[in-house]
Design a protein around this motif. Sequence first.
Motif, PDB file in Angstrom:
ATOM      1  N   UNK A  55       0.852  -1.188   0.000  1.00  5.48           N
ATOM      2  CA  UNK A  55       0.000   0.000   0.000  1.00  5.48           C
ATOM      3  C   UNK A  55       0.887   1.236   0.000  1.00  5.48           C
ATOM      4  N   UNK A  56       0.396   2.303  -0.601  1.00  2.00           N
ATOM      5  CA  UNK A  56       1.191   3.525  -0.684  1.00  2.00           C
ATOM      6  C   UNK A  56       0.298   4.683  -0.296  1.00  2.00           C
ATOM      7  N   UNK A  57       0.783   5.535   0.611  1.00  3.67           N
ATOM      8  CA  UNK A  57       0.019   6.757   0.892  1.00  3.67           C
ATOM      9  C   UNK A  57       1.016   7.849   1.242  1.00  3.67           C
TER      10      UNK A  57
ATOM     11  N   UNK B  16      -4.262  20.586 -12.122  1.00  7.19           N
ATOM     12  CA  UNK B  16      -5.060  19.358 -12.297  1.00  7.19           C
ATOM     13  C   UNK B  16      -4.132  18.206 -12.673  1.00  7.19           C
ATOM     14  N   UNK B  17      -3.162  18.478 -13.565  1.00  7.62           N
ATOM     15  CA  UNK B  17      -2.235  17.444 -14.038  1.00  7.62           C
ATOM     16  C   UNK B  17      -1.416  16.889 -12.867  1.00  7.62           C
ATOM     17  N   UNK B  18      -0.885  17.804 -12.040  1.00  7.09           N
ATOM     18  CA  UNK B  18      -0.050  17.357 -10.903  1.00  7.09           C
ATOM     19  C   UNK B  18      -0.865  16.498  -9.939  1.00  7.09           C
TER      20      UNK B  18
ATOM     21  N   UNK C 172      -0.229  12.553  -9.105  1.00  7.38           N
ATOM     22  CA  UNK C 172      -0.013  12.098  -7.719  1.00  7.38           C
ATOM     23  C   UNK C 172      -0.977  10.969  -7.393  1.00  7.38           C
ATOM     24  N   UNK C 173      -2.218  11.066  -7.888  1.00  2.44           N
ATOM     25  CA  UNK C 173      -3.216  10.024  -7.619  1.00  2.44           C
ATOM     26  C   UNK C 173      -2.829   8.719  -8.316  1.00  2.44           C
TER      27      UNK C 173
ATOM     28  N   UNK D  54      -5.481   3.034 -10.891  1.00  3.48           N
ATOM     29  CA  UNK D  54      -5.859   4.149 -11.775  1.00  3.48           C
ATOM     30  C   UNK D  54      -4.745   4.404 -12.779  1.00  3.48           C
ATOM     31  N   UNK D  55      -5.100   4.647 -14.048  1.00  2.00           N
ATOM     32  CA  UNK D  55      -4.075   4.948 -15.062  1.00  2.00           C
ATOM     33  C   UNK D  55      -4.252   6.379 -15.549  1.00  2.00           C
ATOM     34  N   UNK D  56      -3.162   6.987 -16.009  1.00  2.00           N
ATOM     35  CA  UNK D  56      -3.154   8.402 -16.408  1.00  2.00           C
ATOM     36  C   UNK D  56      -2.593   8.523 -17.813  1.00  2.00           C
ATOM     37  N   UNK D  57      -3.326   9.210 -18.704  1.00  2.68           N
ATOM     38  CA  UNK D  57      -2.821   9.467 -20.064  1.00  2.68           C
ATOM     39  C   UNK D  57      -3.097  10.916 -20.403  1.00  2.68           C
TER      40      UNK D  57
END
Length: 606
Positions: free
Chosen positions: A213-215, A334-336, A340-341, A348-351
Amino acid sequence: MTHINLRNIAIIAHVDHGKTTLIDSLMKQSGMFRDNQKVDERLMDSGDLEKERGITILAKPTSIQWEGTRINIIDTPGHADFGGEVERVLHMADGVILLTDAAEGPMPQTKFVLGKALKQGLRPIVIINKIDRPDGRPEEVVDEVFDLFVSLDANDAQLDFPILYASGRDGWCVRDLENDPRENLHPLLDLILDHVPAPNVQEGKPFAMLATLLDSDPFLGRCLTGRVVHGSAKVNDTVKAINLDGDLVENGRLTKLLMFEGTERVPVEEVHAGDIICIAGLTKTSVADTICDPAESAPIASTPIDPPTMAVTISVNDSPFAGREGKKVTSTMIRERLLAEAETNVAITFKESADKDSFEIGGRGELQLGVLIETMRREGFELTVSRPKVLFKEEDGQKLEPIEEVIIDVDEEFSSSVVDAMNKRKAEMVDMRSSGAGKTRIIFHAPSRGLIGYQSRFLTQTRGTGVMNRLYHSYAPYKGDVPQRRNGALISTETGTAVAYAIFNLQDRGIMFIEHQTPVYQGMIVGEHSRDNDLEVNVLKGKKLTNVRASGTDDAVTLTPPRKMSLEEMMAYINEDELLEVTPENLRLRKKYLCPHERKKASRAA
């Protein structure tokens, strides 16, 4: 030193079957708190959204002491949308408690997580919870649990599971429902010591742990939680992190070592194999990486995460009201935040789009994406969100789409309308049977596309009495077009403040989403048209006043209350050419192109 006085156990159950409440009672009865200490309900649900919705979103470890043994307990989410958490958490446990509601029996999410636990060879303890429910049927539920174990290919040792009957809320459990006194949860604690094996510790090997887990902590930075597989470590030891392929991620030092006690993280000087710990001091290491002694070279095996099946596009809020309510409005912010999320939330994936002004976020389902957007909204972000779209795959030139298993419990009188609605959404019925008390259980395999937005329709069809559960099943060939929303939108032609008189005159045209004095702008959706085409309306048009009065013409204006929708309902409601504007104070539906000329141009081009 072997850690025999240690047990690691995860609690799994369907959403709302009482995991978190049971852990509350365990912590209170094991002497974790002073007699006069004020203790919240559902202690483990620490996030605001978790408290409001009454669901667990993040898996969290805690620990209690019992008869000289430390028991680490991991509370897990019940929703399949957060299944990414559960799969990895099971790596930290040597045993698992399966919690089932005495009336509802084992539900789909139970099956999803239990299957993963059995594959890892864990031997479950079964608890039939909420035994005090008037519609409880404990004996039948035990049979259903046994059938579920058999269908999931459990081995003989796993099929020989101990059963306890409990009321987590009242804080008692018993082995024999008829004869045992209903006093406390001690039988469960004793059973954990007897039934769950102590961690299998390999002596003399260098330190290695798997980050699960990561937080992030405001004081310590990135915190990685995981279980020490072998060896021991002290504060300030030098370590390295390697990924699943064995490549180096980074070198670093263990600046802080923490263990879990109750709801707190407590700093310790040294940790040993079998402990569930939290590490601070590493900046790039992520989930599924191995943190180990510099001499180690082999990574610890970890399950790959199931792929995301759904995505939304998030971009900057460009409506006429942009920047009025939120503090964080630029695309850089918003991008940052999204990066981070994606870093901490592995499911969750980010493109990014080519011109870097919009971002595609992939996740397991509408609920998970909705929780992310709601969290950002509360942090002061303004953004626009597109309709969720399903992620397709290409294999051998064939288009594949994600299919979900949908399990529906409804009163018999509504079953035909539900079957009809699901057929239109290209679902295939797999099973239908009576589950007693006038209820029918129907199982479908349905494309994820067809289920977007069906939840609210389903509640209307069953008058709020139906229960629908879904979980990812597999990818299958594309099923063809699924019908979209049938009704058009009522679109505002002006910018200003809506007037009761204008809304009153438009009520015959459809269902309104706004009320008197709501600020509106050109291109904003103010209601749902009763027909299938969009209609442009003026909600600012007040009554023409003259000094001539005639009796009988000035009736009081009575407005039908507007339809209010939640964030997830709004995301599912919008069509391809519409967007959802999200600000800290308001949710507004709007057209992608606000100006009517641009809408015409876009529809011609399409």
